[in-house]
Write a protein that holds these residues in place. Sequence first.
Motif, short mmCIF file in Angstrom:
data_model
loop_
_atom_site.label_atom_id
_atom_site.label_comp_id
_atom_site.label_asym_id
_atom_site.label_seq_id
_atom_site.Cartn_x
_atom_site.Cartn_y
_atom_site.Cartn_z
N THR A 70 5.02 18.94 -74.06
CA THR A 70 5.88 19.17 -72.90
C THR A 70 7.17 18.37 -73.00
N GLY A 121 -1.43 19.14 -58.66
CA GLY A 121 -0.07 19.00 -59.17
C GLY A 121 0.76 18.05 -58.34
N MET A 146 10.25 23.31 -64.51
CA MET A 146 9.57 24.01 -65.60
C MET A 146 10.29 25.30 -65.97
N LEU A 191 -5.62 25.71 -70.30
CA LEU A 191 -4.95 24.80 -71.22
C LEU A 191 -5.81 24.46 -72.42
N THR A 264 4.23 17.16 -65.43
CA THR A 264 3.20 18.11 -65.85
C THR A 264 1.87 17.42 -66.12
N SER A 267 -1.12 18.32 -63.88
CA SER A 267 -1.78 19.58 -64.19
C SER A 267 -2.65 19.45 -65.44
N ILE A 268 -2.14 18.74 -66.44
CA ILE A 268 -2.91 18.56 -67.67
C ILE A 268 -4.17 17.75 -67.40
N LEU A 338 4.21 27.11 -73.10
CA LEU A 338 3.55 26.06 -72.34
C LEU A 338 4.26 25.79 -71.03
N HIS A 341 3.58 28.62 -68.70
CA HIS A 341 2.18 28.52 -68.25
C HIS A 341 2.03 27.49 -67.14
N LEU A 342 2.61 26.31 -67.32
CA LEU A 342 2.45 25.25 -66.33
C LEU A 342 3.12 25.59 -65.00
N LYS A 345 0.96 28.33 -63.46
CA LYS A 345 -0.34 27.82 -63.01
C LYS A 345 -0.19 27.09 -61.67
N SER A 346 0.93 26.39 -61.48
CA SER A 346 1.17 25.71 -60.21
C SER A 346 1.23 26.71 -59.06
#
Length: 478
Positions: A70, A121, A146, A191, A264, A267-268, A338, A341-342, A345-346
């Motif tokens: 990231t 998040g 993002m 992920l 991020t 989220s990870i 990525l 995606h992040l 996903k949020s």
Amino acid sequence: MSKTSIDPHYSLPDQIEPAASRSEGEVLDADVKTDDAVFGNITDAGPNYRNVSSIAQVGWLGTAALMMKTQIGLGVLSIPSVFDAVGLVPGVILLLAVGTITTWSAHMIGVFKLRHRQVYGIDDAGGLIFGPVGREIFGISFTLLMTFAAAAAMIGISVALNALSTHGACTAVFVVVAAVFGFTFASIQTLGKISALAWIGVTSIVVAVFTVTIAVGVRGAPHAPSKDLQGPWKSNYELFKHPSFSDALGAITTLVFAYAGTPTFFSIASEMRDPKHYTKALVVCQTVITLAYIVVGVVVYYFCGSHVASPALGSAGPVIKKVAYGIALPGLLVTDLLLIHLAAKSIFVRLLRNSKHLASNTPKHWVVWLGSTLTITAVGYIIASAIPIFGQLIALIGALLGPILCFHPPGFMWIYDNWKRSHSREQARWYWGVACSIFVIVSGTFLMIAGTYSAIYTIVHTPGSSKVWSCADNSNST
């Protein structure tokens, strides 16, 4: 009344998610594999966001790879230009300062996540601290960060494709290719399945930038117009420069963007097999990227001086540029997917949280998920086409959104969890925490206001900044 009911911060790690402490075999239902504070009951009927038995799990090494991807994907490509703006010595000092602040911020994210397992998040953290208004501010800021970063990745991909094909097609077409690829692979649901790609991405970017670094070191000169290289080459690097206020702020905010993957990490961590190993992954991530930033920035700027390119992969001549972009292309592609995606996903978790559709492959699940990834991709594409200059877009993102998410939330998170603990016997440590939190919040506010003004001013007054959806070759900027 119990002590825990009086002080909501007391012994939080043991209260927040009792399901996390159950043995693997203890489940409430035969179909329930994991009872998660964010994703709820995870079963075989849907994506397993925290798979503890599959190869597609997010262990601490996979977490470190995702963290690095990231950040190192785009940030490292702009470090030499920062040194060119402020000088070698100030550049290293500023890099270490920003790296230290963001590392502290990232550590606070890990601590806060362990104390509040229900937080997915940065928007959840904002809601916990400031209520609905905080949730909206941090949530919108994160999505924008993002999305803008994904746009920068699309520009980077278009630069790479232009370099590899010797401008074989219209640049606007290459941006479309980047967007389509990003949407397709960002739609992978978990992920854990992306972490393997993250390792490939990190490796390719690191190898590419060190290829350029070694090349300019061996050559001893940058690729520059022949009129500038007549006679023996002597680099015009400077230990100290005297940048304008606008240039100095642009350099700092570019460094902020280089570490702007920090928000991020919430989220990870939410998809980690064991969030208690978060700090271990963080140390690996921040150590690797900071050393890479310093080595690449110092060596490339030392040999190239004012002829350093942005992105930096074009600094060693046309042949090495093609080689470097060929190596870096997988990393740029992974960065693109990525980030999409992040961001998606949020939105996805926000819309489907506390419903059966979040962790179950229902039609609504797929409509919301693919709608989220498609929306982020489309907006990112528009931004990439409307602001098609890599360096200035990086500075704008770092200034406008970086401080809001990398500086402000961790400072307020520490205050939220520790303000009522002033009676603790560790008074000195408490005062130090207060001082660090206030410093990070104040410095972030200054950078956001002044840096955003500087970035917008630079974009408006730079020739060519207004060219949108351009077909021109963007791989030759220096």
